[in-house]
Design a protein around this motif. Structure first.
Motif, PDB file in Angstrom:
ATOM      1  N   ASP A  81       0.861  -1.184   0.000  1.00  0.00           N
ATOM      2  CA  ASP A  81       0.000   0.000   0.000  1.00  0.00           C
ATOM      3  C   ASP A  81       0.899   1.236   0.000  1.00  0.00           C
ATOM      4  O   ASP A  81       1.462   1.607   1.024  1.00  0.00           O
ATOM      5  CB  ASP A  81      -0.893  -0.026   1.251  1.00  0.00           C
ATOM      6  N   TRP A  82       1.044   1.861  -1.157  1.00  0.00           N
ATOM      7  CA  TRP A  82       1.947   3.000  -1.294  1.00  0.00           C
ATOM      8  C   TRP A  82       1.483   4.199  -0.487  1.00  0.00           C
ATOM      9  O   TRP A  82       2.274   5.072  -0.156  1.00  0.00           O
ATOM     10  CB  TRP A  82       2.113   3.378  -2.752  1.00  0.00           C
ATOM     11  N   SER A  83       0.223   4.262  -0.151  1.00  0.00           N
ATOM     12  CA  SER A  83      -0.264   5.406   0.617  1.00  0.00           C
ATOM     13  C   SER A  83       0.366   5.449   2.012  1.00  0.00           C
ATOM     14  O   SER A  83       0.378   6.498   2.651  1.00  0.00           O
ATOM     15  CB  SER A  83      -1.788   5.375   0.724  1.00  0.00           C
ATOM     16  N   LEU A  84       0.905   4.314   2.475  1.00  0.00           N
ATOM     17  CA  LEU A  84       1.519   4.274   3.802  1.00  0.00           C
ATOM     18  C   LEU A  84       2.808   5.098   3.890  1.00  0.00           C
ATOM     19  O   LEU A  84       3.260   5.412   4.979  1.00  0.00           O
ATOM     20  CB  LEU A  84       1.794   2.825   4.220  1.00  0.00           C
ATOM     21  N   VAL A  85       3.395   5.446   2.764  1.00  0.00           N
ATOM     22  CA  VAL A  85       4.630   6.243   2.791  1.00  0.00           C
ATOM     23  C   VAL A  85       4.367   7.724   2.520  1.00  0.00           C
ATOM     24  O   VAL A  85       5.301   8.519   2.472  1.00  0.00           O
ATOM     25  CB  VAL A  85       5.697   5.700   1.803  1.00  0.00           C
ATOM     26  N   ALA A  86       3.104   8.085   2.375  1.00  0.00           N
ATOM     27  CA  ALA A  86       2.759   9.479   2.044  1.00  0.00           C
ATOM     28  C   ALA A  86       3.263  10.458   3.101  1.00  0.00           C
ATOM     29  O   ALA A  86       3.784  11.522   2.762  1.00  0.00           O
ATOM     30  CB  ALA A  86       1.255   9.623   1.846  1.00  0.00           C
ATOM     31  N   ASP A  87       3.117  10.123   4.373  1.00  0.00           N
ATOM     32  CA  ASP A  87       3.559  11.040   5.424  1.00  0.00           C
ATOM     33  C   ASP A  87       5.074  11.258   5.375  1.00  0.00           C
ATOM     34  O   ASP A  87       5.551  12.377   5.564  1.00  0.00           O
ATOM     35  CB  ASP A  87       3.153  10.529   6.809  1.00  0.00           C
ATOM     36  N   GLY A  88       5.820  10.188   5.125  1.00  0.00           N
ATOM     37  CA  GLY A  88       7.275  10.317   5.022  1.00  0.00           C
ATOM     38  C   GLY A  88       7.692  11.188   3.853  1.00  0.00           C
ATOM     39  O   GLY A  88       8.609  12.004   3.960  1.00  0.00           O
ATOM     40  N   LEU A  89       7.008  11.034   2.731  1.00  0.00           N
ATOM     41  CA  LEU A  89       7.302  11.880   1.570  1.00  0.00           C
ATOM     42  C   LEU A  89       6.832  13.311   1.803  1.00  0.00           C
ATOM     43  O   LEU A  89       7.517  14.259   1.423  1.00  0.00           O
ATOM     44  CB  LEU A  89       6.650  11.301   0.314  1.00  0.00           C
ATOM     45  N   ALA A  90       5.680  13.456   2.436  1.00  0.00           N
ATOM     46  CA  ALA A  90       5.159  14.803   2.696  1.00  0.00           C
ATOM     47  C   ALA A  90       6.108  15.591   3.592  1.00  0.00           C
ATOM     48  O   ALA A  90       6.274  16.801   3.412  1.00  0.00           O
ATOM     49  CB  ALA A  90       3.770  14.718   3.335  1.00  0.00           C
ATOM     50  N   ALA A  91       6.731  14.906   4.541  1.00  0.00           N
ATOM     51  CA  ALA A  91       7.676  15.595   5.427  1.00  0.00           C
ATOM     52  C   ALA A  91       8.856  16.152   4.648  1.00  0.00           C
ATOM     53  O   ALA A  91       9.440  17.168   5.034  1.00  0.00           O
ATOM     54  CB  ALA A  91       8.164  14.640   6.519  1.00  0.00           C
TER      55      ALA A  91
END
Length: 167
Positions: A81-91
């Motif tokens: 689930d690629w959405s799980l890394v969204a917060d890390g990329l958003a940071a």
């Protein structure tokens, strides 16, 4: 035209079609990017012939040497689930945060020294950005107003920067 000439022409047409597909950004042709011998590609093919992504590196940082490698099979990456890394990329999706991360990785490790950099803003803004980076695991408090990039994040962030700077 003899059979050998026809076979040679067919092979050339196939190679041209593969190059055109690769140039158009569509799958189908082999595209190699980078300098030197493709030793990493060859080793990846040997280890995971069905497809994989491998990365690693060795870096000397203020805290000492970091040697790190990791790999995923293509199937594993595509199934996640690629959405799980969204917060890390958003940071990382903020120029000041990227600059702060670069400063910390380069050895500027105190909040006071970070605030002294004209490009990062006020003390409050720096704390806000550092908290966002820390929440995503890109930096960690090293105690008493000091910051560090965790060893497990040094090579991944440099690999990410390398990917984004690849033409």
């Amino acid at each position: 035209m003899d059979d050998a000439m026809i076979d040679r022409l067919d092979a050339l047409e196939q190679r041209l079609a593969a190059l055109e597909e690769a140039a158009a950004g569509r799958p189908g042709g082999e595209v190699r990017v980078g300098d030197g011998e493709p030793w990493l590609i060859e080793e990846s093919l040997r280890r995971d012939p069905d497809g994989a992504v491998h990365y690693g590196g060795h870096v000397e940082v203020a805290a000492g040497p970091v040697r790190w490698q990791y790999g995923h099979t293509t199937g594993d990456l595509l199934a996640r689930d690629w959405s799980l890394v969204a917060d890390g990329l958003a940071a990382l999706a903020h120029p000041v945060r990227l600059h702060l991360l670069q400063l910390v990785l380069s050895g500027t490790d105190t909040t006071a020294a970070l605030v002294a950099d004209d490009a990062v803003g006020t003390t409050g803004q720096v704390h806000h950005h550092l908290r966002a980076l820390a929440a995503a695991g890109w930096v960690a408090s090293a105690g008493r107003g000091r910051w560090a990039v965790p060893a497990t994040r040094v090579v991944p962030v440099l690999a990410l920067m390398s990917v984004l700077h690849t033409p």
